[in-house]
Scaffold this motif. Structure first.
Motif, short mmCIF file in Angstrom:
data_model
loop_
_atom_site.label_atom_id
_atom_site.label_comp_id
_atom_site.label_asym_id
_atom_site.label_seq_id
_atom_site.Cartn_x
_atom_site.Cartn_y
_atom_site.Cartn_z
N MET A 1 0.83 -1.18 0.00
CA MET A 1 0.00 0.00 0.00
C MET A 1 0.87 1.23 0.00
O MET A 1 1.59 1.48 0.94
N SER A 2 0.83 1.97 -1.07
CA SER A 2 1.73 3.09 -1.25
C SER A 2 1.54 4.14 -0.17
O SER A 2 0.43 4.55 0.12
N VAL A 3 2.64 4.58 0.42
CA VAL A 3 2.60 5.55 1.50
C VAL A 3 3.19 6.86 1.01
O VAL A 3 4.38 6.95 0.74
N ASN A 80 -1.20 -14.28 -2.27
CA ASN A 80 -2.12 -13.24 -1.83
C ASN A 80 -2.20 -12.16 -2.91
O ASN A 80 -1.20 -11.59 -3.31
N MET A 81 -3.43 -11.88 -3.40
CA MET A 81 -3.58 -10.91 -4.48
C MET A 81 -3.13 -9.52 -4.07
O MET A 81 -2.53 -8.79 -4.86
N TRP A 85 -0.35 -6.93 -5.76
CA TRP A 85 -0.64 -5.54 -6.13
C TRP A 85 0.39 -4.58 -5.55
O TRP A 85 0.81 -3.62 -6.18
N TRP A 86 0.79 -4.83 -4.28
CA TRP A 86 1.72 -3.95 -3.58
C TRP A 86 3.06 -4.65 -3.35
O TRP A 86 3.68 -4.51 -2.29
N ILE A 87 3.53 -5.37 -4.33
CA ILE A 87 4.68 -6.26 -4.15
C ILE A 87 5.92 -5.54 -3.60
O ILE A 87 6.72 -6.14 -2.88
N THR A 117 -5.34 -8.56 4.21
CA THR A 117 -6.00 -7.97 3.06
C THR A 117 -6.75 -6.73 3.53
O THR A 117 -6.71 -6.38 4.71
N TYR A 118 -7.42 -6.05 2.59
CA TYR A 118 -8.05 -4.79 2.95
C TYR A 118 -9.12 -4.92 4.03
O TYR A 118 -9.26 -4.06 4.88
N SER A 119 -9.89 -5.98 3.97
CA SER A 119 -11.01 -6.14 4.90
C SER A 119 -10.59 -6.72 6.23
O SER A 119 -9.85 -7.71 6.29
#
Length: 204
Positions: A1-3, A80-81, A85-87, A117-119
């Motif tokens: 997750m880009s910071v 994990n998807m 995405w945020w490899i 994950t997000y949830s």
């Protein structure tokens, strides 16, 4: 997750986006503090006063406080998807970046829910825990507004929980993304609140 190095949360009142009005019921509510971890300190730092105020208000109203902590098992990253995405920007379990920011003031005995994950509901038994506690309403705070906070709020709504989403105790990498989530939440998923609103309705 880009910071992003530039963290923003809405300085506007919740009334700017509000479509429906309701106050949380302290007898059936829980406060979810999403991913206030060292990894997100650049984004989370500016909302710490609102986060700690919200936590204090809920504690004084005897509302349980539950924290989430996002991290990945290095051995499972390819399965994990979200990890795909945020490899290049993953939070690995066991590192300082994965720990909850000490400034948040989590107390011993307060629940921490681990997730990857997000949830906060996926694979965590959070729903079952809330049902056992008699919870009907969730108050969402933390980071990032448009990712883990929004996804958790949407999942809570479709699982039958009434959702309250903080406008000043959530933050993400840009004001545009933050406000887009607030509009979506108000339109179809959540009642909007801020510290002032909570202070009025939870005052004891």
């Amino acid at each position: 997750m880009s910071v992003s190095k530039t963290s923003k949360s809405s300085i506007s009142s919740y009334k700017k986006f509000e479509t429906r009005f309701r106050d949380p019921n302290p007898d059936t509510s829980v406060l979810l503090v999403i991913d206030m971890q060292n990894h997100f300190s650049a984004i989370a730092g500016p909302i710490l006063p609102s986060i700690t105020t919200t936590i204090d208000l809920c504690r004084r109203a005897s509302i349980p406080v539950i924290f989430t902590r996002h991290s990945h098992d290095p051995a499972a990253r390819s399965r994990n998807m979200l990890a795909e995405w945020w490899i290049d920007d993953l939070i690995f379990d066991g590192t300082p970046e994965a720990e909850i920011m000490p400034e948040v003031g989590r107390r011993d005995g307060e629940t921490v829910v681990g997730k990857d994950t997000y949830s906060a509901f996926r694979g965590t038994r959070l729903e079952e825990r809330l049902r056992e506690m008699g919870v009907e309403e969730v108050i969402i705070t933390g980071v990032m507004t448009n990712l883990c906070c929004e996804t958790t709020a949407r999942e809570a709504f479709v699982r039958g929980f009434r959702v309250f989403f903080s406008t000043d105790a959530t933050a993400t990498s840009s004001e545009e993304l933050h406000e887009a989530t607030l509009k979506n939440m108000a339109y179809g998923f959540a009642y909007l609140v801020d510290c002032k609103r909570l202070s009025k309705c939870l005052s004891v």
